[in-house]
Write an enzyme that holds these catalytic residues in place. Structure first.
Site, PDB file in Angstrom:
ATOM      1  N   ARG A 122     -12.627  -2.233   6.264  1.00 36.03           N
ATOM      2  CA  ARG A 122     -11.753  -1.214   5.656  1.00 36.03           C
ATOM      3  C   ARG A 122     -12.326  -0.757   4.314  1.00 36.03           C
ATOM      4  O   ARG A 122     -12.272   0.432   3.981  1.00 36.03           O
ATOM      5  CB  ARG A 122     -10.337  -1.777   5.443  1.00 36.03           C
ATOM      6  CG  ARG A 122      -9.559  -1.923   6.740  1.00 36.03           C
ATOM      7  CD  ARG A 122      -8.424  -2.913   6.627  1.00 36.03           C
ATOM      8  NE  ARG A 122      -7.376  -2.523   5.709  1.00 36.03           N
ATOM      9  CZ  ARG A 122      -6.418  -3.356   5.286  1.00 36.03           C
ATOM     10  NH1 ARG A 122      -6.394  -4.622   5.698  1.00 36.03           N
ATOM     11  NH2 ARG A 122      -5.488  -2.926   4.459  1.00 36.03           N
ATOM     12  N   LYS A 132      -1.313   0.889  -3.804  1.00 33.97           N
ATOM     13  CA  LYS A 132      -0.730   2.219  -3.564  1.00 33.97           C
ATOM     14  C   LYS A 132       0.711   2.108  -3.070  1.00 33.97           C
ATOM     15  O   LYS A 132       1.605   2.783  -3.576  1.00 33.97           O
ATOM     16  CB  LYS A 132      -1.572   3.003  -2.536  1.00 33.97           C
ATOM     17  CG  LYS A 132      -3.029   3.193  -2.942  1.00 33.97           C
ATOM     18  CD  LYS A 132      -3.808   4.021  -1.934  1.00 33.97           C
ATOM     19  CE  LYS A 132      -3.937   3.403  -0.550  1.00 33.97           C
ATOM     20  NZ  LYS A 132      -4.747   2.159  -0.485  1.00 33.97           N
ATOM     21  N   ARG A 162      -1.597 -11.411   1.474  1.00 37.79           N
ATOM     22  CA  ARG A 162      -0.530 -10.701   2.183  1.00 37.79           C
ATOM     23  C   ARG A 162      -0.580 -11.006   3.677  1.00 37.79           C
ATOM     24  O   ARG A 162       0.450 -11.115   4.338  1.00 37.79           O
ATOM     25  CB  ARG A 162      -0.649  -9.192   1.959  1.00 37.79           C
ATOM     26  CG  ARG A 162       0.510  -8.439   2.604  1.00 37.79           C
ATOM     27  CD  ARG A 162       0.492  -6.967   2.302  1.00 37.79           C
ATOM     28  NE  ARG A 162      -0.683  -6.319   2.848  1.00 37.79           N
ATOM     29  CZ  ARG A 162      -0.993  -5.044   2.661  1.00 37.79           C
ATOM     30  NH1 ARG A 162      -0.210  -4.287   1.907  1.00 37.79           N
ATOM     31  NH2 ARG A 162      -2.076  -4.522   3.184  1.00 37.79           N
ATOM     32  N   ARG A 193       0.554  -7.941   9.465  1.00 35.65           N
ATOM     33  CA  ARG A 193      -0.413  -6.851   9.645  1.00 35.65           C
ATOM     34  C   ARG A 193      -1.722  -7.427  10.145  1.00 35.65           C
ATOM     35  O   ARG A 193      -2.391  -8.189   9.441  1.00 35.65           O
ATOM     36  CB  ARG A 193      -0.634  -6.106   8.312  1.00 35.65           C
ATOM     37  CG  ARG A 193       0.258  -4.894   8.172  1.00 35.65           C
ATOM     38  CD  ARG A 193       0.003  -4.138   6.905  1.00 35.65           C
ATOM     39  NE  ARG A 193      -1.289  -3.473   6.856  1.00 35.65           N
ATOM     40  CZ  ARG A 193      -1.603  -2.547   5.963  1.00 35.65           C
ATOM     41  NH1 ARG A 193      -0.713  -2.182   5.054  1.00 35.65           N
ATOM     42  NH2 ARG A 193      -2.800  -1.993   5.957  1.00 35.65           N
ATOM     43  N   ARG A 227      -7.803  10.914   3.308  1.00 33.85           N
ATOM     44  CA  ARG A 227      -8.789   9.830   3.316  1.00 33.85           C
ATOM     45  C   ARG A 227     -10.174  10.312   3.690  1.00 33.85           C
ATOM     46  O   ARG A 227     -11.094   9.500   3.753  1.00 33.85           O
ATOM     47  CB  ARG A 227      -8.350   8.809   4.351  1.00 33.85           C
ATOM     48  CG  ARG A 227      -7.934   7.479   3.750  1.00 33.85           C
ATOM     49  CD  ARG A 227      -7.361   6.682   4.901  1.00 33.85           C
ATOM     50  NE  ARG A 227      -7.388   5.289   4.701  1.00 33.85           N
ATOM     51  CZ  ARG A 227      -6.303   4.572   4.386  1.00 33.85           C
ATOM     52  NH1 ARG A 227      -5.157   5.147   4.156  1.00 33.85           N
ATOM     53  NH2 ARG A 227      -6.402   3.270   4.288  1.00 33.85           N
TER      54      ARG A 227
HETATM   55  P1  AP5 Z   1      -0.289  -2.601  -1.555  1.00 33.74           P
HETATM   56  O1  AP5 Z   1       0.630  -2.002  -2.534  1.00 33.74           O
HETATM   57  O2  AP5 Z   1       0.150  -2.701  -0.139  1.00 33.74           O
HETATM   58  O3  AP5 Z   1      -1.709  -1.870  -1.609  1.00 33.74           O
HETATM   59  P2  AP5 Z   1      -2.210  -0.609  -0.805  1.00 33.74           P
HETATM   60  O4  AP5 Z   1      -3.225   0.048  -1.658  1.00 33.74           O
HETATM   61  O5  AP5 Z   1      -1.052   0.207  -0.334  1.00 33.74           O
HETATM   62  O6  AP5 Z   1      -2.893  -1.403   0.391  1.00 33.74           O
HETATM   63  P3  AP5 Z   1      -2.815  -1.188   1.933  1.00 33.74           P
HETATM   64  O7  AP5 Z   1      -3.445  -2.377   2.594  1.00 33.74           O
HETATM   65  O8  AP5 Z   1      -1.451  -0.859   2.405  1.00 33.74           O
HETATM   66  O9  AP5 Z   1      -3.759   0.044   2.011  1.00 33.74           O
HETATM   67  P4  AP5 Z   1      -4.603   0.581   3.116  1.00 33.74           P
HETATM   68  O10 AP5 Z   1      -5.108   1.802   2.486  1.00 33.74           O
HETATM   69  O11 AP5 Z   1      -5.595  -0.311   3.736  1.00 33.74           O
HETATM   70  O12 AP5 Z   1      -3.521   0.692   4.280  1.00 33.74           O
HETATM   71  P5  AP5 Z   1      -2.881   1.911   5.035  1.00 33.74           P
HETATM   72  O13 AP5 Z   1      -1.589   1.420   5.524  1.00 33.74           O
HETATM   73  O14 AP5 Z   1      -2.932   3.148   4.226  1.00 33.74           O
HETATM   74  O15 AP5 Z   1      -0.711  -4.039  -2.135  1.00 33.74           O
HETATM   75  C1  AP5 Z   1      -1.529  -4.917  -1.414  1.00 33.74           C
HETATM   76  C2  AP5 Z   1      -1.101  -6.353  -1.767  1.00 33.74           C
HETATM   77  O16 AP5 Z   1      -1.377  -6.579  -3.151  1.00 33.74           O
HETATM   78  C3  AP5 Z   1       0.395  -6.618  -1.576  1.00 33.74           C
HETATM   79  O17 AP5 Z   1       0.581  -7.905  -1.084  1.00 33.74           O
HETATM   80  C4  AP5 Z   1       0.968  -6.452  -2.990  1.00 33.74           C
HETATM   81  O18 AP5 Z   1       2.123  -7.239  -3.189  1.00 33.74           O
HETATM   82  C5  AP5 Z   1      -0.191  -6.941  -3.846  1.00 33.74           C
HETATM   83  N1  AP5 Z   1      -0.226  -6.283  -5.169  1.00 33.74           N
HETATM   84  C6  AP5 Z   1       0.046  -4.987  -5.449  1.00 33.74           C
HETATM   85  N2  AP5 Z   1      -0.107  -4.734  -6.762  1.00 33.74           N
HETATM   86  C7  AP5 Z   1      -0.509  -5.918  -7.325  1.00 33.74           C
HETATM   87  C8  AP5 Z   1      -0.840  -6.298  -8.654  1.00 33.74           C
HETATM   88  N3  AP5 Z   1      -0.795  -5.434  -9.679  1.00 33.74           N
HETATM   89  N4  AP5 Z   1      -1.221  -7.586  -8.869  1.00 33.74           N
HETATM   90  C9  AP5 Z   1      -1.277  -8.475  -7.836  1.00 33.74           C
HETATM   91  N5  AP5 Z   1      -0.949  -8.167  -6.540  1.00 33.74           N
HETATM   92  C10 AP5 Z   1      -0.592  -6.891  -6.295  1.00 33.74           C
HETATM   93  O19 AP5 Z   1      -3.910   2.110   6.246  1.00 33.74           O
HETATM   94  C11 AP5 Z   1      -4.056   1.159   7.287  1.00 33.74           C
HETATM   95  C12 AP5 Z   1      -4.963   1.763   8.358  1.00 33.74           C
HETATM   96  O20 AP5 Z   1      -4.328   2.923   8.931  1.00 33.74           O
HETATM   97  C13 AP5 Z   1      -6.329   2.256   7.896  1.00 33.74           C
HETATM   98  O21 AP5 Z   1      -7.270   1.202   7.883  1.00 33.74           O
HETATM   99  C14 AP5 Z   1      -6.638   3.307   8.972  1.00 33.74           C
HETATM  100  O22 AP5 Z   1      -7.078   2.700  10.172  1.00 33.74           O
HETATM  101  C15 AP5 Z   1      -5.288   3.934   9.231  1.00 33.74           C
HETATM  102  N6  AP5 Z   1      -5.017   5.099   8.374  1.00 33.74           N
HETATM  103  C16 AP5 Z   1      -4.026   5.216   7.421  1.00 33.74           C
HETATM  104  N7  AP5 Z   1      -4.079   6.421   6.830  1.00 33.74           N
HETATM  105  C17 AP5 Z   1      -5.121   7.077   7.400  1.00 33.74           C
HETATM  106  C18 AP5 Z   1      -5.702   8.366   7.174  1.00 33.74           C
HETATM  107  N8  AP5 Z   1      -5.203   9.206   6.241  1.00 33.74           N
HETATM  108  N9  AP5 Z   1      -6.772   8.714   7.915  1.00 33.74           N
HETATM  109  C19 AP5 Z   1      -7.271   7.889   8.871  1.00 33.74           C
HETATM  110  N10 AP5 Z   1      -6.797   6.649   9.119  1.00 33.74           N
HETATM  111  C20 AP5 Z   1      -5.719   6.262   8.391  1.00 33.74           C
END
Ligand code: AP5
Length: 200
Positions: free
Chosen positions: A146, A14, A128, A134, A89
């Protein structure tokens, strides 16, 4: 205005795809994960509360993230549209978002959902975690928590938008550019550049 949700489990790409989409289409990127990490690095009370939940792989309370999104919408009155990343979410967040957008006389145009196998998600996040700093990426148990949280609480959000025929699932494995091309195609199916104010 053109508003889209980029949806998918942790590690589905994402954040990676959001950067490319906002650069191409001039949307404002709203990532609740990034907003929460900013609160943590500023050591605010909200950040301290969120950190203990994020470190366990659990979701932060709905009212906290909905409040952050409401403030961010108000802070960007001139935006051409918003890209929501990691939000909504839960079904309660989806309902709150629809209400906030309705107040601004706009709505979600489409949810683009990235589909990636669990094995690939864990592999990407552990890799990552070697360099990102992180804390929720370094421990496989937290990554699994997660993903479980995603299946239990977040996957139903897609069902919410399916009722309105707004969900498109896109394969999230392959090269970043190939996935971006498919996402761009789906966006352009739904935008009329002049009317939406979107620059191609
Ligand atoms: P990346 O692009 O970072 O993927 P992502 O889907 O954004 O993953 P995140 O880990 O950031 O998502 P998340 O939903 O857990 O985290 P968030 O910050 O929202 O890619 C991941 C890796 O893969 C990278 O190294 C990238 O280079 C690699 N990659 C990408 N595309 C690729 C490809 N095609 N091929 C190979 N490699 C690839 O949330 C974190 C925490 O915050 C949650 O756990 C929760 O506690 C809290 N939180 C956030 N939002 C909310 C909400 N709305 N409600 C409640 N809690 C929340």
């Amino acid at each position: 205005m053109f508003n889209l949700i980029l949806f998918g489990p942790p590690g589905s790409g994402k954040g990676t795809q959001s950067e490319k989409i906002i650069a191409k289409y001039g949307l404002k990127h709203l990532s609740t994960g990034d907003l929460l990490r900013t609160e943590i690095s500023n050591q605010t009370p909200l950040g301290l509360e969120a950190k203990s939940l994020m470190d366990k792989g659990q979701l932060v309370p709905d009212e906290v993230v909905t409040g952050m999104i409401s403030s961010a919408l108000d802070a960007n009155p001139g935006a051409k549209g918003f890209l929501f990343d990691g939000f909504p979410r839960t079904s309660a967040q989806a309902e709150a978002l629809d209400k906030l957008l309705a107040l601004k006389k706009t709505s979600i145009a489409v949810m683009l959902a990235l589909d990636v196998s669990q094995e690939e998600l864990v592999k990407r996040l552990l890799k990552r975690g070697e360099t990102s700093g992180r804390s929720d990426d370094t421990n496989e148990n937290v990554i699994t928590a997660r993903i479980i949280e995603y299946h239990n609480k977040t996957a139903p959000v897609a069902e919410y938008y399916k009722k309105y025929n707004k969900v498109v699932t896109v394969k999230g494995e392959g090269t970043v550019n190939d996935i971006f091309n498919v996402l761009s195609h789906e966006i352009e199916q739904r935008t009329q550049p002049k009317e939406a104010g979107i620059e191609k």
